[in-house]
Design an enzyme around this catalytic site. Structure first.
Site, PDB file in Angstrom:
ATOM      1  N   GLN A  51       0.818  -1.225   0.000  1.00  0.00           N
ATOM      2  CA  GLN A  51       0.000   0.000   0.000  1.00  0.00           C
ATOM      3  C   GLN A  51       0.851   1.274   0.000  1.00  0.00           C
ATOM      4  O   GLN A  51       0.350   2.349  -0.298  1.00  0.00           O
ATOM      5  CB  GLN A  51      -0.963  -0.001   1.198  1.00  0.00           C
ATOM      6  CG  GLN A  51      -2.022  -1.096   1.094  1.00  0.00           C
ATOM      7  CD  GLN A  51      -2.965  -1.060   2.280  1.00  0.00           C
ATOM      8  OE1 GLN A  51      -2.701  -1.673   3.303  1.00  0.00           O
ATOM      9  NE2 GLN A  51      -4.050  -0.316   2.176  1.00  0.00           N
ATOM     10  N   GLU A 137      -5.443  -8.015   5.401  1.00  0.00           N
ATOM     11  CA  GLU A 137      -4.077  -7.593   5.049  1.00  0.00           C
ATOM     12  C   GLU A 137      -3.347  -8.674   4.256  1.00  0.00           C
ATOM     13  O   GLU A 137      -2.585  -8.365   3.340  1.00  0.00           O
ATOM     14  CB  GLU A 137      -3.281  -7.234   6.304  1.00  0.00           C
ATOM     15  CG  GLU A 137      -3.867  -6.115   7.150  1.00  0.00           C
ATOM     16  CD  GLU A 137      -4.143  -4.832   6.387  1.00  0.00           C
ATOM     17  OE1 GLU A 137      -3.452  -4.555   5.390  1.00  0.00           O
ATOM     18  OE2 GLU A 137      -5.070  -4.099   6.772  1.00  0.00           O
TER      19      GLU A 137
HETATM   20 NI    NI Z   1      -6.665  -2.739   3.018  1.00  0.00          NI
END
Ligand code: NI
Length: 171
Positions: A51, A137
Site C-alpha cells: 500500500q 491484510e
Molecule cells: Ni486494506
C-alpha cells in the site's frame, strides 16, 4: 521515520503479489516503522507494505481502541493456518479504497505464523477483529482487495467513483 504516500485503487501496483522477505534487518525495521507511522497518520488499523508501494510480505497493525495504549503488531512473511469453517461477517474498509465500507464474510478464526519485529518466529491464534484484519491484510500480499469479495456491480461502482475522483484531483 517518515509518513509515506498510500496508493489507492485502481492503481495496478496494488495487484502485485508481494515477495517473501529474506531477512529481518534494520532496513526492514525502518520500513515497518514508516508503515506504522503512515497507518497512524491516515488513520487506519492495518497496512500492508504494497500500500506504500513496497511489494514485500510485511503487514503492520494496531487494534487498540481510542484512549487505549498503542499496541503495534508487525507481521513478516505471515501465513494463515487452519482457517475455521465457521464464518464471520464484518464491515471492512481500506486505506487504499478510501471512504467505502462494506461487509465481507471470512473464516471467524485462524492461526497466523509469522516473524515478528525482531525476526523471531511467532504463532498467533486470531479471532474477531484480529482474524478479520489479518485476513484482509494477507489479501493485499496476494494483490487482492476487500472489494474483490463483493459483487461485481458494487466493485465496479466503487472503482469508477475512485477513478473519477483521481481524475478531478489531477486537474
Ligand atoms: Ni486494506
Amino acid at each position: 521515520m517518515a509518513i509515506r504516500q498510500i496508493i489507492t485503487a485502481p492503481d495496478p501496483r496494488l495487484r502485485q503479489v508481494s515477495k517473501p522477505v529474506p531477512e529481518v534487518n534494520d532496513d526492514l525495521r525502518a520500513l515497518m516503522k514508516d508503515m506504522l507511522e503512515t497507518m497512524y497518520d491516515a488513520p487506519g488499523i492495518g497496512l500492508a507494505a504494497i500500500q506504500i508501494g513496497e511489494p514485500v510480505r510485511v503487514i503492520v497493525m494496531d487494534l487498540a481502541g481510542e484512549g487505549e495504549e498503542p499496541a503495534p503488531r508487525y507481521f513478516v512473511n505471515p501465513e494463515i493456518l487452519d482457517p475455521s469453517d465457521d464464518m464471520n461477517l464484518h464491515e471492512e474498509g481500506c486505506l487504499s479504497v478510501p471512504e467505502f465500507y462494506d461487509e465481507v464474510e471470512r473464516p471467524a478464526k485462524c492461526r497466523v505464523k509469522y516473524l515478528d519485529f525482531d525476526g523471531k518466529e511467532q504463532l498467533l491464534e486470531a479471532e474477531g477483529l484480529l482474524a478479520t484484519c489479518i485476513q484482509h491484510e494477507m489479501d493485499h500480499l496476494e494483490g487482492v482487495l476487500f472489494i474483490d469479495h463483493l459483487s461485481r456491480l458494487k466493485r465496479e461502482r466503487v472503482l469508477k467513483k475512485l477513478k473519477k475522483e483521481q481524475r478531478l484531483a489531477a486537474e
